[in-house]
Scaffold this active site. Structure first.
Site, PDB file in Angstrom:
ATOM      1  CG  HIS A 111       5.717  -1.110   6.787  1.00  0.00           C
ATOM      2  ND1 HIS A 111       6.850  -1.195   6.011  1.00  0.00           N
ATOM      3  CD2 HIS A 111       6.033  -1.650   7.993  1.00  0.00           C
ATOM      4  CE1 HIS A 111       7.804  -1.776   6.718  1.00  0.00           C
ATOM      5  NE2 HIS A 111       7.336  -2.057   7.917  1.00  0.00           N
ATOM      6  CG  HIS A 128       8.732   0.944  11.376  1.00  0.00           C
ATOM      7  ND1 HIS A 128       9.437   0.241  12.335  1.00  0.00           N
ATOM      8  CD2 HIS A 128       8.708   0.147  10.281  1.00  0.00           C
ATOM      9  CE1 HIS A 128       9.818  -0.927  11.838  1.00  0.00           C
ATOM     10  NE2 HIS A 128       9.370  -1.020  10.588  1.00  0.00           N
TER      11      HIS A 128
END
Length: 138
Positions: A103, A101
């Site tokens: 950010h 992922h």
């Protein structure tokens, strides 16, 4: 491929509700439940990749541009003056959910430091030796 035990797979594929800011065929971007600042967003692939080392080229080629688009939208809509793109790989690097992922963290002029470090030092011989070791491993 999806991992049925992965919470980010479930969020990315709509099985768990989230505050979604963007979605397409490969990604869902959601607001982080433990934000570093207002608007902190996570870009989650809908397929499971443990970290950036497992990320396939199609996803890799699209995620950075998406991070930039979301960051620009944050500047326009939230009034932040900048943003960080942060991606952690491995527990020692701060990764707590082992699903790749990215950010996108809005930064405000009056906000606290988020991504910082104290610069170290190295002589040119040490830098060349380190560069050679990395190069050989590629």
């Amino acid at each position: 491929m999806k991992d049925e035990n992965c919470i980010f797979c479930k969020i990315a594929n709509g099985e768990i509700p989230s505050a979604t800011v963007y979605e397409d065929d490969r990604f869902r971007a959601i607001l982080d439940m433990g934000p570093a600042s207002k608007g902190h967003t996570l870009i989650l692939p809908k397929e499971h990749f443990k970290d950036v080392c497992e990320l396939d080229e199609e996803y890799a080629s699209r995620v950075l541009g998406l991070g930039g688009r979301i960051g620009a939208a944050m500047k326009a809509s939230l009034g932040c003056s900048g943003f960080n793109l942060v991606q952690n790989n491995g527990a020692s690097a701060g990764q707590t959910v082992f699903h790749f992922h990215l950010h996108v963290i809005p930064r405000y002029d009056d906000g606290a430091p988020i991504v910082t470090w104290d610069p170290g030092s190295a002589d040119i011989g040490e830098l060349k030796e380190t560069a050679e070791r990395i190069h050989e491993a590629l």
